[in-house]
Design a protein around this motif. Structure first.
Motif, short mmCIF file in Angstrom:
data_model
loop_
_atom_site.label_atom_id
_atom_site.label_comp_id
_atom_site.label_asym_id
_atom_site.label_seq_id
_atom_site.Cartn_x
_atom_site.Cartn_y
_atom_site.Cartn_z
N ILE A 55 -25.72 -3.13 3.13
CA ILE A 55 -24.68 -2.38 2.39
C ILE A 55 -24.57 -1.07 2.96
O ILE A 55 -23.47 -0.50 2.87
N SER A 56 -25.72 -0.30 3.08
CA SER A 56 -25.44 1.25 3.37
C SER A 56 -24.66 1.63 4.74
O SER A 56 -24.12 2.30 4.89
N ASP A 57 -25.30 0.36 5.75
CA ASP A 57 -24.62 0.58 7.07
C ASP A 57 -23.17 0.23 6.94
O ASP A 57 -22.34 0.83 7.52
N PHE A 58 -22.69 -0.71 6.15
CA PHE A 58 -21.19 -1.00 6.09
C PHE A 58 -20.48 -0.07 5.30
O PHE A 58 -19.47 0.44 5.85
N TYR A 59 -20.94 0.49 4.20
CA TYR A 59 -20.34 1.60 3.53
C TYR A 59 -20.11 3.18 4.31
O TYR A 59 -19.42 3.60 4.59
N MET A 60 -21.20 3.14 5.15
CA MET A 60 -21.21 4.26 6.18
C MET A 60 -19.84 4.20 6.92
O MET A 60 -19.25 5.48 7.08
N ILE A 61 -19.77 3.18 7.90
CA ILE A 61 -18.89 3.08 8.65
C ILE A 61 -17.57 2.96 7.84
O ILE A 61 -16.53 3.70 8.45
N TYR A 62 -17.45 2.36 6.98
CA TYR A 62 -16.18 1.95 6.14
C TYR A 62 -15.55 3.47 5.65
O TYR A 62 -14.46 3.76 5.97
N PHE A 63 -16.51 4.17 4.94
CA PHE A 63 -16.08 5.43 4.54
C PHE A 63 -15.83 6.53 5.55
O PHE A 63 -15.17 7.81 5.17
N LEU A 64 -16.34 6.66 6.63
CA LEU A 64 -16.34 7.42 7.64
C LEU A 64 -14.83 7.11 8.37
O LEU A 64 -14.09 8.09 8.75
N ILE A 65 -14.39 5.86 8.45
CA ILE A 65 -12.95 5.58 8.79
C ILE A 65 -12.10 6.15 7.84
O ILE A 65 -11.16 6.92 8.34
N LEU A 66 -12.32 6.17 6.56
CA LEU A 66 -11.42 6.51 5.60
C LEU A 66 -11.47 8.02 5.56
O LEU A 66 -10.19 8.62 4.82
N GLN A 67 -12.48 8.83 5.87
CA GLN A 67 -12.47 10.45 6.02
C GLN A 67 -11.71 10.90 7.09
O GLN A 67 -10.78 11.78 6.92
N VAL A 68 -11.80 10.03 8.16
CA VAL A 68 -11.06 10.59 9.44
C VAL A 68 -9.72 10.35 9.42
O VAL A 68 -8.63 11.05 9.71
N ALA A 69 -9.28 8.78 9.63
CA ALA A 69 -8.19 8.34 9.83
C ALA A 69 -6.76 8.93 9.27
O ALA A 69 -5.80 9.13 9.71
N PRO A 70 -7.04 9.16 7.65
CA PRO A 70 -5.95 9.72 6.85
C PRO A 70 -5.44 11.20 7.32
O PRO A 70 -4.27 11.40 6.71
N ILE A 71 -6.19 12.01 7.99
CA ILE A 71 -5.68 13.43 8.21
C ILE A 71 -4.36 13.64 8.90
O ILE A 71 -3.36 14.10 8.07
N PRO A 72 -4.10 13.28 10.13
CA PRO A 72 -3.05 13.27 10.77
C PRO A 72 -1.56 12.64 9.84
O PRO A 72 -0.60 13.48 9.74
N PRO A 73 -1.89 11.62 9.50
CA PRO A 73 -0.65 10.86 8.73
C PRO A 73 -0.44 11.40 7.36
O PRO A 73 1.00 11.68 7.18
N ALA A 74 -1.43 12.23 6.59
CA ALA A 74 -1.19 12.57 5.49
C ALA A 74 -0.33 13.98 5.79
O ALA A 74 0.68 14.29 4.91
N VAL A 75 -0.62 14.62 7.06
CA VAL A 75 0.13 15.90 7.07
C VAL A 75 1.55 15.46 7.47
O VAL A 75 2.52 16.29 7.12
N LEU A 76 1.74 14.54 8.31
CA LEU A 76 2.93 14.00 8.68
C LEU A 76 3.96 13.58 7.75
O LEU A 76 5.03 14.00 7.34
#
Length: 395
Positions: A55-76
């Motif tokens: 559970i902890s490994d899965f959440y770590m990877i999933y929420f790291l993706i959600l932390q990094v990926a939205p930054i450029p699209p949100a600005v655009l």
């Protein structure tokens, strides 16, 4: 009255919070269910510990993706919204929400590996995720109300979103258990979640009203007539007089380098304030801050003329003037293009840029001032030492 209510932002918040709460509730339970079958190389590891590690490994990877990926699209998406596409920061993340719910539903129905959700999370992040969605909601709400009511309206939106979240999460736990034995737990909840996002999309595209009660004019906000323009130019001319008085007063108590820095600070502060003026009185405040802005160049000319012999003074000062003209060939077109590019989202950006560059120019000026003061001190010390140790001749 009903039509007006449907065209407001509140129904969207209701539908989105329901869909998001149902999705995250089911998501957590599906991850927990899948952790039961998790296996790790260490066979002696207890079952409970193995589940927690999965559970902890899965959440770590999933929420790291959600932390990094939205930054450029949100600005655009934010830039698109400021250029008139106000619904873009809302619609695009809703697609990300929908595909996440649909993907998790397929994971449950077809017993797909949970790692599939990493791909869904990446798509969700690239759609802007909640970062872009909530910013878009706040922007539409802000431009749809007056400045006086804005804080109250935004707080009301936050309150509504929180209250719906409480109710949705209370229902979510019961809805998760509604399923048939053949489909698996959470299928009904995820189907409802995906349906909520479809309704959200329809509401935004068809019903949501995009108003601009507080729209800011993007070009020459003061809109002066001939008389006001004359007064403004007169205020600019007064700066010649105030700068002269500044040199007369300051040269009695500080060095010429400090006088230059005073002029630079005056120019930078006035330019920065100029970035945000929306009325005539603010323009005159900015001009007041600029009262010493003409000090630096005459003082620099004075310093240069002291460093060269009289026979070279003319060519030195002419070279300075030619350099300023050549620099103008570069910065005038550059600043003009920057102004045109930033006109739609921040008309005063060019003034902020000027202020920033001016502040940066203070660094080399300060370094030169410190070195000049140190050299002057060293020369003074040498002269005193020489006078003290030179032989006295008797008359």
């Amino acid at each position: 009255m009903l039509v007006s209510c449907l065209r407001s932002i509140e129904p969207l918040l209701l539908l989105e919070q329901l869909g998001a709460s149902f999705f995250y509730g089911a998501f957590q339970m599906v991850v927990k269910d899948r952790s039961v079958n998790a296996s790790y190389p260490n066979a002696s590891q207890p079952t409970e510990e193995s589940q927690q590690k999965f559970i902890s490994d899965f959440y770590m990877i999933y929420f790291l993706i959600l932390q990094v990926a939205p930054i450029p699209p949100a600005v655009l998406l934010a830039k698109m919204g400021d250029r008139g596409w106000r619904k873009a920061p809302i619609v695009v993340p809703l697609f990300g929400y929908f595909q996440c719910s649909l993907t998790l539903l397929l994971v449950v129905l077809f017993n797909l590996p949970m790692e599939v959700m990493f791909g869904a999370g990446t798509i969700f992040g690239l759609s802007g995720s909640f970062c872009a969605f909530w910013s878009g909601v706040m922007t539409v709400t802000s431009v749809g109300c007056t400045a006086a009511d804005r804080s109250k309206v935004l707080m009301r939106v936050e309150l509504l979103y929180g209250l719906v979240g409480v109710a949705a999460n209370l229902v979510s736990g019961h809805l998760f258990l509604l399923c048939s034995s053949s489909l698996g737990r959470g299928t009904v909840q995820l189907a409802v979640s995906a349906l909520m996002f479809v309704f959200c999309f329809i509401h935004v595209v068809v019903l949501l009203q995009k108003s601009n009660k507080s729209r800011r004019r993007s070009v020459q906000p003061l809109n002066w007539n001939a008389t006001q323009l004359g007064y403004g130019n007169a205020a600019s001319s007064v700066i010649f007089f105030t700068s002269f008085l500044g040199v007369v007063v300051f040269r009695r108590c500080v060095s010429e380098i400090v006088i230059i820095l005073i002029g630079v600070v005056s120019f930078a502060s006035g330019m920065y304030f100029m970035s945000f003026i929306t009325s005539t009185y603010m323009y005159y405040i900015a001009r007041f801050l600029n009262m010493f802005e003409l000090i630096p160049l005459p003082t620099i000319r004075s310093l240069l003329s002291q460093q060269v012999p009289a026979s070279s003074c003319g060519i030195t000062l002419t070279s300075l003037q030619v350099f300023l003209k050549v620099a103008g060939l570069a910065y005038i077109p550059a600043f003009t293009k920057i102004y045109q590019k930033t006109l739609s989202w921040f008309p005063g950006f060019i003034f902020t840029l000027s202020a920033t560059l001016t502040v940066l120019a203070m660094i080399p000026i300060s370094i030169i001032g410190c070195r000049s003061a140190q050299n002057h001190q060293n020369v003074t010390i040498r002269r005193k030492w020489w006078k003290r140790h030179q032989p006295h001749t008797s008359t």
